[in-house]
Design a protein around this motif. Structure first.
Motif, mmCIF file in Angstrom:
data_model
loop_
_atom_site.group_PDB
_atom_site.id
_atom_site.type_symbol
_atom_site.label_atom_id
_atom_site.label_comp_id
_atom_site.label_asym_id
_atom_site.label_seq_id
_atom_site.Cartn_x
_atom_site.Cartn_y
_atom_site.Cartn_z
ATOM 1 N N ALA A 105 0.875 -1.045 0.132
ATOM 2 C CA ALA A 105 -0.062 0.081 0.079
ATOM 3 C C ALA A 105 0.774 1.223 -0.039
ATOM 4 N N ARG A 106 2.129 1.314 0.663
ATOM 5 C CA ARG A 106 2.810 2.404 0.641
ATOM 6 C C ARG A 106 3.274 2.986 -0.765
ATOM 7 N N ASN A 107 3.196 2.088 -1.564
ATOM 8 C CA ASN A 107 3.730 2.613 -3.127
ATOM 9 C C ASN A 107 2.830 3.247 -3.732
ATOM 10 N N PHE A 108 1.425 3.426 -3.133
ATOM 11 C CA PHE A 108 0.328 4.034 -3.662
ATOM 12 C C PHE A 108 0.047 5.332 -3.103
ATOM 13 N N GLU A 109 -0.903 6.253 -3.842
ATOM 14 C CA GLU A 109 -1.436 7.156 -2.921
ATOM 15 C C GLU A 109 -2.437 7.027 -2.100
ATOM 16 N N ALA A 110 -2.485 7.706 -0.963
ATOM 17 C CA ALA A 110 -3.599 7.290 0.000
ATOM 18 C C ALA A 110 -4.971 6.994 -0.377
ATOM 19 N N PHE A 143 -6.347 6.408 -3.145
ATOM 20 C CA PHE A 143 -6.296 5.083 -3.928
ATOM 21 C C PHE A 143 -6.207 3.924 -3.004
ATOM 22 N N VAL A 144 -5.533 3.982 -2.161
ATOM 23 C CA VAL A 144 -5.487 2.767 -1.145
ATOM 24 C C VAL A 144 -6.687 2.756 -0.680
ATOM 25 N N PRO A 187 -2.428 3.916 -10.853
ATOM 26 C CA PRO A 187 -1.924 5.229 -10.535
ATOM 27 C C PRO A 187 -0.282 4.959 -10.370
ATOM 28 N N ARG A 227 5.725 10.355 3.050
ATOM 29 C CA ARG A 227 4.673 10.017 1.970
ATOM 30 C C ARG A 227 3.658 11.089 2.126
ATOM 31 N N ASP A 252 -4.844 12.643 -3.530
ATOM 32 C CA ASP A 252 -4.600 12.043 -4.631
ATOM 33 C C ASP A 252 -4.742 13.130 -5.777
ATOM 34 N N TRP A 269 -7.975 10.483 7.595
ATOM 35 C CA TRP A 269 -7.152 10.622 6.514
ATOM 36 C C TRP A 269 -5.671 9.944 6.804
ATOM 37 N N ALA A 271 -2.111 2.767 5.918
ATOM 38 C CA ALA A 271 -2.215 1.311 5.560
ATOM 39 C C ALA A 271 -0.703 1.087 4.813
ATOM 40 N N GLY A 272 -0.165 -0.126 5.178
ATOM 41 C CA GLY A 272 1.052 -0.554 4.794
ATOM 42 C C GLY A 272 2.278 0.013 5.326
ATOM 43 N N PHE A 273 1.986 0.757 6.562
ATOM 44 C CA PHE A 273 2.936 1.297 7.143
ATOM 45 C C PHE A 273 3.140 0.779 8.739
ATOM 46 N N MET A 311 7.701 9.387 -4.065
ATOM 47 C CA MET A 311 6.445 9.112 -3.837
ATOM 48 C C MET A 311 6.070 10.088 -2.926
ATOM 49 N N ASN A 341 1.767 12.104 -1.703
ATOM 50 C CA ASN A 341 0.448 12.073 -1.892
ATOM 51 C C ASN A 341 0.161 13.229 -2.792
ATOM 52 N N ARG A 386 1.584 12.742 -8.472
ATOM 53 C CA ARG A 386 1.071 12.511 -9.968
ATOM 54 C C ARG A 386 0.279 13.838 -10.297
#
Lengths: 514, 538, 397
Positions: free
Chosen positions: A297-302, A304-305, A478, C78, C100, C129, C135-137, C280, C282, C285
């Protein structure tokens, strides 16, 4: 030394293979990495009891898209085609029988109504699949997208006023109301209701089940068939197509993670630690597994997660496999009948009632089923004189209260066998061995989150423009270089080939700067 | 035989609205009502001593302010007072309160989940974005997407334009919103069951759907898009009961010379060569008019009052299959005093709010399962209010009127009529549920009026007692409402129009269908119309 | 049974008892559920405490989160647009964070209290938020608004006041540095930060020692002109400093209903806070896309002719017949700069530094309204930025 490819495909499900063949044919250097010993994912034939083999995931061929078949030059050999669907009567007896065009065993009015209904559904399904066979256009996107949207709108308008109105009304309607409007036969209604909700977290009274019904009809796909040697044959045909075009397909090759560096995908790392480099990675795995397990998940923007986490992908369909030492002698059904598609669906309300417990994490007290005895047509599947029965059983929620313990599985298996015996009397006495795959088992065997055969619930909010989630609705994600090409991507699950084929075409289009 | 420019059939709030606008345009209009009182489902009735019951609709916010203003309803005696908040009592003795004061509301939500309290900001913005999109179209006639006529194309373009103003992500979210179930929608914001249960009620009130049925997120809007004085989403009481709405509309109608006749049920709508010519009353009397507007629901209008031969069979077929299933019941209760809810402190502002007694999503959905099985919910979702706390005119001093809206309650029980005992058992279910949280409640009850959908149908005439004159599902909304191709208030019979809640934008005491219908009729008659445009952007 | 009821009115901060004693005008308002003073005796005079002596503002209602755990540095990096890996322990970073789509959710300050320990301080509440982002951390996010009392101590004599209080160690703090000091046997955090654009500090401490700190602070400040100030005075100071305020100068993206009402950091003049060198974060892109395609809006700091504050004024490209290109979001007559200043938003095609724009000012004199089209020059940087803001160690002044 690290190998480098133009594209790496994670998973050799039928969609992964379709994508590989399509890309390789366009001249790309492609490798497909499959964790299992055989290809096919859930389109697979395997042994489940000594001498007995079965299509362990999907059990019928009916949605494979002609465009995919043509592009890949595949035409899997069939053991039987143009099969009918029989809605079984309790205790045996004359079933209601329907095909893509005709219904029998019902009154004259229903026969006529069915012919009209089936024609209409076919028209609408073809229209829907015209959209589904394309990469969904972006609303508010570039002019090319606007043109596509306009074409879609005009295409709908060209149906003519009456059809268009009917289409726009029906797309949001529920199948329960529709079949009640059209037919008097309870069994016919029930069969059509079950068709619409197979593989879904929905009952016939859930709105939008006419849409899932249209999806299931597969547009221009060939009628219901059994591939020779089981569904693995479809995968093998695709494997051959992929290898013939030069794709490198490796089984027993588990991808540990998709590697991200500097904000983009740079390849994959195998479970053994080897890496394969590529700036394009297509995941045939389901979206949640791709985002959370393979990439992280950390490789995506939040945002989108959050969207990925909100994808609903809890399966409700279990698979039941039975080894039989012979066919049961069911009153009113001959051997030919037993080789057709057999539905256990007593009434629309019974299908709805079977769904109710699934909402609360309980399995159906009286499950509904889609039953296949492929060995009637295909001797290779069982020892001589013996048979295999394969059934999709609903509803068995993935998140069962208390979990799918052995005891819970035993209880559900018993429930299923009791139900089967009521509609196929004498079956129990024929059972040599059996296997029940709950969504949890399906998740383990096929790696699909929630054991959901569509990889992501086929509900309207996860369909068309927004499948599986906003941000990943046109195969790309993304994250630069990461693509989805499995059932979780547009248009959805089932052995259609469309997701893999479309994903590959999107990449080819991108590379061509189109 | 008497003759009018226009007849309006049914003196409910929509019928009266159409009638008032037609009269304002200078037409001679007669409004016919079968009952001996006007108002349809927006009534104040004295059914027990000095208590005034809003015995059908009971709160007011959807009534379009543009119409309120244009018809001068304030001058005709309508006064709407906002009330705040809601409370959901929990089985564990706790409660979740939604306070009118946003500071306290936040604190209370944070008591249950701080994350949810913060997520509410996003939920509110996202939901109001959707609400804004639809509010714009309440006072417009839905364009026909199959038509190539300029006005329809312009209408479609208008929808396209408000849509195009959104970002791509918002467009896709809008598409999702229209198709999601309210439960799945809420799951994308909140983690706490009771908070989701409390918010989900607005997705199913009055519908024959459960919180997990796709499309119910949209129904939320039917309860969020209203406002009182620009406070979007706020509900209010009409002073003197909901009849005040109808009486004010009738006042506006009469002011412009309109005539009202009660106890004048319709036997037949008369047609000749595809044109309406008038109506025949129950009494046998015939009244002539070249314009007839039915405020009755589409099924009652065409299946009961028009000769089938006068209608295209495909149209008739669609009307027959129009879904108008009764799903809600009501209890109206006269109370000897204010019931106590020991879970709440004595002076809690939540006494003034809506009260609910179902604290989980599973209980909400199970209530629907009962209805699907053809019976009333054994653990129903009740929306209970005590208007007399805000409006003391509705009961003698110190006494109270309580309105309990009950979801779900079927029109018929397992396919047959309700018996007296069953009606009472239904009432008892509701009373017991409330009494679980209010020990002195039962002792205070002086009188109970029980209303199943069957009673609503018998009294008000709505088919199967569906409070919205037809379900609010995608296949019956916008250009599909009530029948695809006939969503612009016109019908296959020339001169015959619909103006009730079966038409866009649907049910609720909104008056928008009535106003939109009047605009179309006046356009056909080439008369100037005073039907207002939307105030816009709020 | 009714013990569950949440507090019905406004909460008070741990400094309330002391503020009540100083208050003479009884003007309070609600801020995130707390009652805080608009002013204590006279906002004009309170303002001069900021620019001339020591002003004390109660910051407790600011939303505060504690972010800790093995992945906390990666998580924070991030989350926000700037490079947080370059913020060492003992440092505070002003940052914005985006959704995003690259639209600003909020701005705030992030305090690096330890290797794996941060405090995030913002105007709005963001637990949803922050947890979504987690998530993932391997990271823990805790809401700690009520657990941390906070005071801003601002103005030219603020250091002198703290020095007299025995906190001379803070003299070593450079702007945006923080340190832990002992106070009454407990550890408190002092940072050289503020919202006034002047020399100043912020103190973060456990509520139990709040009153004692206040008492000692005010005792120490008796000879350095200490004053409690309310929000009105602070508001004027922050406009002079050119700082943005959520919900005034930009709309937090989570709360926006209408299309096009949100802003990106590029549109708010915060390019310096966006580090595209980070692979990377938030909003990356979308912001990279915006950089390529151009922004819709531009935040401008305006020096306006005359002395009539341009509150809520439209901005035009030309004094006559030009199109309306934006609007003023904050405006004031600056007593210290003797300038008529404003913050505003204009169409990104306009408003380069040095450009002349026009603002349409309405002002009232003896109940009559007058309209005046005034020239406004776009200026760079803050209106008020004295050398003492940065001087380390600070002078006694």
């Amino acid at each position: 030394m690290t190998e480098r490819f133009d594209a790496v495909i994670v998973g050799a499900g039928h969609n992964g293979l379709a994508a590989a063949a399509t890309l390789a044919k366009a001249g790309q250097r492609v490798v497909v990495l499959e964790a299992a010993a055989q290809v096919g994912g859930a389109s697979v034939t395997r042994e489940f009891a000594e001498g007995y083999v079965v299509s362990a995931g999907a059990q019928w061929l009916y949605q494979l898209q002609p465009a995919v078949k043509k592009a890949l030059g595949i035409d899997p050999p069939l053991a039987a085609g143009r099969l009918d669907t029989l809605v079984l009567a309790e205790g045996g007896g004359e079933p209601v029988r329907y095909s893509a065009a005709r219904a029998e065993g019902v009154g004259e009015a229903d026969r006529r109504a069915y012919a009209v209904w089936a024609k209409r559904m076919r028209r609408f399904s073809r229209l829907l699949w015209r959209w589904l066979n394309r990469v969904p256009p972006r609303p508010g996107g570039e002019s090319r997208d606007s043109r596509r949207l306009l074409r879609m709108a005009v295409g709908t308008r060209l149906l003519g006023k009456r059809d268009m109105r009917e289409f726009l009304r029906l797309i949001g309607a529920n199948v329960y109301d529709d079949v009640h409007e059209c037919f008097a036969s309870e069994a016919l209604r029930a069969g059509l209701c079950l068709d619409a909700v197979l593989g879904s977290h929905a009952g016939p009274r859930s709105p939008n089940t006419v849409m899932t019904s249209l999806y299931r009809r597969g547009g221009d796909a060939d009628p219901l068939a059994l591939p020779a040697g089981g569904m693995g044959a479809v995968a093998n045909a695709m494997l051959k197509a992929a290898r013939d075009t030069g794709a490198d397909v490796r089984t027993g090759s588990r991808v540990g993670r998709i590697v991200v560096a500097n904000g983009r995908v740079t390849g994959v790392e195998l479970a053994g630690g080897d890496t394969i480099a590529s700036y394009t990675v297509l995941s045939n795995a389901d979206p949640k597994r791709t985002v959370f397990d393979l990439v992280g998940a950390r490789n995506f923007e939040a945002g989108f997660v959050r969207r990925a986490a909100n994808i609903r992908a809890a399966g409700n369909a279990a698979k039941l496999h039975l080894a039989l030492d012979g066919l049961p002698d069911v009153p009113g059904l001959d051997t030919g009948d037993l080789g057709q598609r057999l539905l256990i669906a007593p009434s629309p309300d019974a299908v709805e009632r079977a769904f109710n417990p699934a909402k609360y994490g309980e399995f159906s007290a009286e499950p509904v089923m889609d039953v296949s005895i492929p060995s009637v047509h295909d001797e290779t599947l069982a020892p001589e004189g013996s048979h295999v029965l394969s059934a999709i059983v609903q509803y068995a929620p993935y998140a069962l209260n208390g979990g799918w313990s052995n005891a819970a599985k035993e209880r559900f298996l018993e429930t299923c066998l009791v139900t089967l015996e009521r509609y196929l009397p004498g079956l129990r006495a024929r059972i040599v061995e059996g296997e029940l795959l709950t969504p949890v088992d399906l998740e383990r065997e096929f790696g699909m989150t929630g054991g959901h055969w569509h990889h992501a619930e086929l509900a309207p909010d996860q369909f068309l423009f927004t499948r599986p989630a906003v941000g990943a609705e046109r195969y790309g994600t993304p994250l630069d270089g990461l693509w989805l090409c499995g059932a979780g991507a547009h248009p959805g699950g089932g052995v259609t080939g469309a997701a893999g084929y479309n994903a590959a075409r999107s990449i080819i289009d991108r590379d061509a700067g189109r | 035989m008497t003759r009018y420019d226009a007849l309006v059939l049914g003196a409910g709030h929509n019928g009266l609205t159409t009638a008032a606008f037609l009269a304002q345009a200078g037409l001679s209009v007669l409004c016919l009502e079968k009952n001996d009182y006007i108002g349809g489902a927006a009534v104040s009735r004295k059914l027990y001593k000095d208590w005034t019951y809003s015995n059908c609709s009971y709160v007011c916010s959807l009534l379009r302010p543009e119409i309120y203003r244009q018809l001068n309803l304030a001058k005709h005696g309508l006064q709407v007072t906002p009330f705040g908040g809601s409370v959901t009592f929990m089985e564990n003795g706790d409660y979740f309160g939604s306070y009118h004061d946003p500071v306290v509301a936040y604190r209370e939500m944070a008591r249950h989940s701080r994350r949810d309290a913060d997520a509410y900001t996003r939920y509110r913005a996202d939901t109001r974005r959707q609400s804004r999109l639809i509010r714009e179209f309440l006072l417009t006639t839905p364009p026909d997407p199959t038509s190539w006529r300029p006005r329809d194309l312009i209408g479609l373009l208008g929808i396209g334009r408000s849509f195009a103003a959104l970002s791509e992500e918002q467009m896709l979210d809008t598409y999702r919103f229209w198709t999601l179930s309210v439960a799945d929608y809420l799951n994308e914001y909140f983690e706490t069951d009771v908070i989701k249960a409390a918010l989900s009620g607005s997705g199913i009130i009055g519908t024959a759907l459960g919180i997990y049925s796709p499309g119910t997120a949209y129904v939320l809007l039917h309860h969020y898009m209203g406002d009182v004085d620009g406070n979007v989403g706020t509900w209010g009481y009409a002073r003197g009961g909901m009849g005040a709405v109808s009486n004010a509309l009738a006042g506006a109608f009469r002011e412009h010379g309109g005539e009202l006749r009660t106890e004048a049920g319709i036997e037949r709508i008369l047609t000749k060569k595809g044109r309406v010519t008038g109506v025949a009353l129950d009494s046998g009397e015939e009244i002539e008019a070249s314009t007839v507007v039915s405020a009755m629901d589409v099924k009652r209008t065409f299946l009961d009052c028009v000769e089938p031969e006068a209608l295209p069979s495909a149209f008739l077929e669609r009307v027959r299959h129009f879904k108008s299933r009764g799903s809600s019941g009501k209890l109206n209760i006269a109370l000897d005093g204010l019931p106590e809810f020991p879970a709440l402190p004595k002076d809690s502002p939540l006494y003034y709010s809506d009260m609910h007694f179902v604290d989980s999503m599973a209980r909400m959905e199970r209530a629907y399962d009962d209805w699907k099985d053809g019976t009333w919910s054994k653990d129903p979702y009740v929306d209970m209010v005590i208007p007399t706390l805000v409006d003391p005119t509705m009961a003698p001093p110190g006494k109270h009127f309580m309105s309990c809206f009950v979801q779900y309650c079927p029109h018929r029980l397992e396919g047959r009529d309700w018996t007296r005992a069953e009606r009472e058992a239904f009432a008892q279910t509701v009373i017991d549920q409330i009494a679980n949280y209010s020990p002195n409640f039962k002792d205070l009850i002086l009188h109970v009026e029980i209303r199943t959908p069957a009673d609503i149908e018998a009294e008000i005439g709505i088919t199967e007692g569906n409070i919205f004159h037809g379900e609010l599902t995608m296949d019956q909304l916008l250009f599909n409402r009530p029948v695809p191709g006939y969503a612009q208030y016109r019908t296959p019979v020339r001169g015959l129009y619909l103006c009730g809640s079966s038409t866009h934008p649907g049910g609720g005491v909104m008056a928008a269908p009535g106003a939109n219908a009047a605009r179309e009729i006046l356009a056909d008659l080439r008369r100037p119309s005073s039907v207002p445009e939307s105030f816009g952007d709020d | 049974m009714s013990g569950r009821q949440v507090a019905q009115g406004r909460l008070v901060t741990p400094f309330y008892s002391r503020q009540r004693e100083l208050d003479t005008v009884n003007r309070w308002h609600e801020w995130k559920g707390y009652t805080v003073a608009d002013e204590f005796y006279c906002s004009e005079l309170e303002y001069f405490a900021i620019r001339n002596a020591t002003a004390v503002f109660d910051l407790t209602p600011m939303t505060k989160y504690r972010i800790s755990g093995p992945d906390a540095p990666a998580y924070v990096d991030r989350l926000v647009t700037r490079d947080m890996t370059r913020v060492p322990v003992g440092r505070v970073a002003y940052a914005v964070w985006c959704n995003d789509s690259g639209q600003v959710i909020d701005d705030g300050t992030i305090f690096r209290l330890g290797e794996l320990d941060y405090r995030l301080c913002s105007q709005e509440r963001h637990l949803d938020w922050l947890l979504t982002s987690a998530a993932g951390f391997d990271v823990d996010v805790a809401h700690e608004t009520a657990d941390v009392a906070a005071l801003a101590i601002q103005g030219p004599t603020s250091y002198a006041t703290l020095d007299r209080m025995g906190l001379s160690a803070v003299g070593h703090l450079k702007p945006f540095n923080l340190m832990e000091v002992d106070f009454a046997g407990t550890s408190i955090v002092i940072s050289r930060t503020g919202f006034t654009g002047d020399l100043g500090y912020e103190v973060w401490l456990p509520p139990q020692v709040a009153e004692r700190f206040w008492d000692e602070l005010f005792a120490a400040g008796r000879l350095t002109g200490i004053r409690a100030i309310g929000t009105d005075a602070l508001e004027l100071a922050r406009i002079e400093a050119g700082y943005l305020m959520a919900d005034i100068d930009f709309l937090p993206a989570d709360t926006a209903i209408r299309p096009g009402r949100t802003r990106s950091p590029l549109e708010l003049g915060m390019e310096w806070l966006v580090d595209f060198g980070k692979p990377m974060f938030n909003g990356r892109r979308a912001l990279a896309d915006e950089l390529r395609k151009g922004s819709r809006w531009r935040l401008v700091r305006l020096d306006i002719e005359g002395n009539k504050p341009a509150k809520d004024a439209y901005i035009f490209a030309k004094p006559k017949g030009g199109e309306q290109i934006g609007f003023v979001t904050s405006a004031a007559w600056s007593p210290v700069c003797k300038q008529n200043v404003a913050l505003g938003t204009v169409n990104a095609r306009y408003g380069a530094v040095g450009d002349s724009l026009w603002v349409d000012i309405y002002y009232q004199r003896e109940l009559h309204w007058t309209r005046k089209m005034a020239r406004a020059t776009v200026v760079d940087g803050p209106f008020w930025d004295p050398p003492r803001r940065r001087a380390t160690p600070p002078g006694p002044y």
